[in-house]
Design a protein around this motif. Structure first.
Motif, PDB file in Angstrom:
ATOM      1  N   MET A   1      21.763  63.287  26.518  1.00 12.76           N
ATOM      2  CA  MET A   1      21.981  62.660  27.819  1.00 12.76           C
ATOM      3  C   MET A   1      23.473  62.584  28.105  1.00 12.76           C
ATOM      4  O   MET A   1      24.254  62.147  27.270  1.00 12.76           O
ATOM      5  N   LYS A   2      23.867  62.999  29.304  1.00 12.60           N
ATOM      6  CA  LYS A   2      25.268  62.986  29.704  1.00 12.60           C
ATOM      7  C   LYS A   2      25.594  61.691  30.461  1.00 12.60           C
ATOM      8  O   LYS A   2      24.999  61.406  31.501  1.00 12.60           O
ATOM      9  N   ILE A   3      26.554  60.936  29.916  1.00 12.10           N
ATOM     10  CA  ILE A   3      26.995  59.690  30.526  1.00 12.10           C
ATOM     11  C   ILE A   3      28.393  59.890  31.082  1.00 12.10           C
ATOM     12  O   ILE A   3      29.301  60.328  30.372  1.00 12.10           O
ATOM     13  N   CYS A   4      28.576  59.555  32.356  1.00  7.40           N
ATOM     14  CA  CYS A   4      29.879  59.694  33.018  1.00  7.40           C
ATOM     15  C   CYS A   4      30.520  58.322  33.173  1.00  7.40           C
ATOM     16  O   CYS A   4      29.897  57.383  33.687  1.00  7.40           O
ATOM     17  N   LEU A   5      31.765  58.199  32.734  1.00  6.26           N
ATOM     18  CA  LEU A   5      32.565  56.994  32.942  1.00  6.26           C
ATOM     19  C   LEU A   5      33.557  57.284  34.064  1.00  6.26           C
ATOM     20  O   LEU A   5      34.336  58.237  33.971  1.00  6.26           O
ATOM     21  N   ALA A   6      33.519  56.474  35.119  1.00  5.92           N
ATOM     22  CA  ALA A   6      34.371  56.701  36.287  1.00  5.92           C
ATOM     23  C   ALA A   6      35.533  55.710  36.281  1.00  5.92           C
ATOM     24  O   ALA A   6      35.351  54.514  36.546  1.00  5.92           O
ATOM     25  N   GLN A   7      36.699  56.194  35.943  1.00  2.00           N
ATOM     26  CA  GLN A   7      37.912  55.364  35.916  1.00  2.00           C
ATOM     27  C   GLN A   7      38.514  55.345  37.324  1.00  2.00           C
ATOM     28  O   GLN A   7      39.122  56.324  37.752  1.00  2.00           O
ATOM     29  N   GLU A  32      28.730  67.814  37.567  1.00  3.88           N
ATOM     30  CA  GLU A  32      28.794  68.036  36.115  1.00  3.88           C
ATOM     31  C   GLU A  32      27.438  67.813  35.446  1.00  3.88           C
ATOM     32  O   GLU A  32      27.339  67.812  34.221  1.00  3.88           O
ATOM     33  N   LYS A  33      26.413  67.593  36.290  1.00  8.23           N
ATOM     34  CA  LYS A  33      25.044  67.406  35.793  1.00  8.23           C
ATOM     35  C   LYS A  33      24.912  66.206  34.866  1.00  8.23           C
ATOM     36  O   LYS A  33      24.166  66.217  33.868  1.00  8.23           O
ATOM     37  N   ALA A  34      25.634  65.130  35.201  1.00  5.97           N
ATOM     38  CA  ALA A  34      25.524  63.890  34.428  1.00  5.97           C
ATOM     39  C   ALA A  34      24.194  63.202  34.727  1.00  5.97           C
ATOM     40  O   ALA A  34      23.669  63.281  35.845  1.00  5.97           O
ATOM     41  N   ASP A  35      23.657  62.522  33.737  1.00  8.51           N
ATOM     42  CA  ASP A  35      22.411  61.776  33.894  1.00  8.51           C
ATOM     43  C   ASP A  35      22.662  60.350  34.372  1.00  8.51           C
ATOM     44  O   ASP A  35      21.760  59.711  34.924  1.00  8.51           O
ATOM     45  N   ILE A 127      18.707  46.000  28.572  1.00 10.06           N
ATOM     46  CA  ILE A 127      18.766  47.277  27.873  1.00 10.06           C
ATOM     47  C   ILE A 127      18.416  48.364  28.882  1.00 10.06           C
ATOM     48  O   ILE A 127      17.329  48.354  29.465  1.00 10.06           O
ATOM     49  N   ILE A 128      19.358  49.274  29.124  1.00 11.96           N
ATOM     50  CA  ILE A 128      19.146  50.385  30.053  1.00 11.96           C
ATOM     51  C   ILE A 128      18.549  51.561  29.271  1.00 11.96           C
ATOM     52  O   ILE A 128      18.942  51.814  28.133  1.00 11.96           O
ATOM     53  N   PHE A 129      17.602  52.267  29.887  1.00 16.37           N
ATOM     54  CA  PHE A 129      16.840  53.323  29.211  1.00 16.37           C
ATOM     55  C   PHE A 129      16.154  52.774  27.954  1.00 16.37           C
ATOM     56  O   PHE A 129      16.365  53.265  26.839  1.00 16.37           O
ATOM     57  N   PRO A 130      15.313  51.741  28.103  1.00 20.50           N
ATOM     58  CA  PRO A 130      14.700  51.102  26.923  1.00 20.50           C
ATOM     59  C   PRO A 130      13.779  52.006  26.132  1.00 20.50           C
ATOM     60  O   PRO A 130      13.521  51.738  24.946  1.00 20.50           O
ATOM     61  N   VAL A 230      30.432  62.136  28.525  1.00 20.52           N
ATOM     62  CA  VAL A 230      30.059  62.234  27.117  1.00 20.52           C
ATOM     63  C   VAL A 230      28.598  62.645  27.027  1.00 20.52           C
ATOM     64  O   VAL A 230      27.724  61.987  27.594  1.00 20.52           O
ATOM     65  N   ASP A 231      28.339  63.737  26.326  1.00 23.92           N
ATOM     66  CA  ASP A 231      26.960  64.120  26.018  1.00 23.92           C
ATOM     67  C   ASP A 231      26.619  63.453  24.687  1.00 23.92           C
ATOM     68  O   ASP A 231      27.123  63.848  23.635  1.00 23.92           O
ATOM     69  N   LEU A 232      25.785  62.421  24.735  1.00 22.28           N
ATOM     70  CA  LEU A 232      25.521  61.637  23.538  1.00 22.28           C
ATOM     71  C   LEU A 232      24.625  62.345  22.536  1.00 22.28           C
ATOM     72  O   LEU A 232      24.481  61.889  21.401  1.00 22.28           O
ATOM     73  N   GLU A 233      24.038  63.460  22.925  1.00 25.20           N
ATOM     74  CA  GLU A 233      23.208  64.205  21.974  1.00 25.20           C
ATOM     75  C   GLU A 233      24.061  65.061  21.047  1.00 25.20           C
ATOM     76  O   GLU A 233      23.882  65.047  19.835  1.00 25.20           O
TER      77      GLU A 233
END
Length: 240
Positions: A1-7, A32-35, A127-130, A230-233
């Protein structure tokens, strides 16, 4: 899963302008095809405690419908910050829009002493995405309190997501504390901070990702808006 942090750099107190800016970053995340994409603490107003009474709103504020529409259309989760007025008082809140789901909110549970004249604390961990990733959000001050991460882990959290507004002093503390939390509880830590002046300090970005061994894998700079994906996989990184 791709997580995007927006600064992001927030325009003080201007929700409409900040919504437009959020949409720009969401479009980048989609490209960027973030989830999922997450923004800093109180990202739609800026971290401005003295303006909270004026700016606080409700979760069903129609100005926010655009985020649910985008989430539904593009299957992206969006987490952003806003002061929410409740029967108890005003909470520092993260609103989470997910595809074809009811809006969820997470309110900061542990407040700094300076925040007590303006805000009330939340009382429940989300909890997100439990059913899969199990992300536990934390908002700024509480993320530096070990008991918050411990309770999140007890609830089954696998990833710790911190949404903050931090000065250099706060960043220094975070860069010492988060690696310890990641290693101690064996869960990656994601931190998204803002840039620019807010309240009475300069917020200095440095949004970052630590893996479950406490190793700093990637970080943004202190002064520029940008995204960290970040692709957490496979723990691959993309910075823009």
């Amino acid at each position: 899963m791709k997580i995007c942090l927006a600064q992001t750099k927030t325009v003080k107190g201007n929700i409409e302008v900040n919504i437009t800016n959020h949409l720009r970053f969401i479009n980048q995340a989609l490209a960027e095809k973030a989830d999922a994409i997450f923004f800093p603490e109180l990202s739609l107003t800026g971290y401005e405690p003295e303006l909270a009474e004026k700016l606080a709103t409700a979760p069903d504020d129609k100005r926010f419908e655009v985020f649910q529409e985008i989430s539904n259309t593009h299957s992206i989760t969006i987490g952003l910050g806003i002061p929410i007025r409740t029967v108890k008082g005003i909470e520092i809140t993260m609103m989470i829009f997910q595809p074809d789901q009811a809006l969820q909110t997470y309110a900061k549970q542990q407040l700094h002493a300076d925040e007590l004249p303006y805000f009330v604390a939340g009382n429940k961990q989300l909890i997100i995405f439990p059913d899969s990733l199990k992300i536990a959000p934390a908002i700024c001050y509480e993320s530096l309190q070990t008991n918050h991460a411990q309770k999140a882990k007890e609830l089954g959290a696998k990833v710790y997501l911190t949404s903050v507004a931090k000065s250099q002093k706060g960043i220094d503390k975070a860069y010492t504390h988060y690696p310890t939390i990641a290693q101690q509880y064996q869960m990656p830590v994601l931190m998204v901070n803002c840039v620019g002046y807010c309240d009475n300090f300069e917020s200095l970005g440095s949004s970052a990702f630590w893996n479950s061994r406490g190793e700093l894998i990637a970080a943004l700079d202190k002064v520029s808006e940008g995204i960290l994906i970040v692709d957490l996989e496979d723990q691959t990184i993309n910075i823009n």
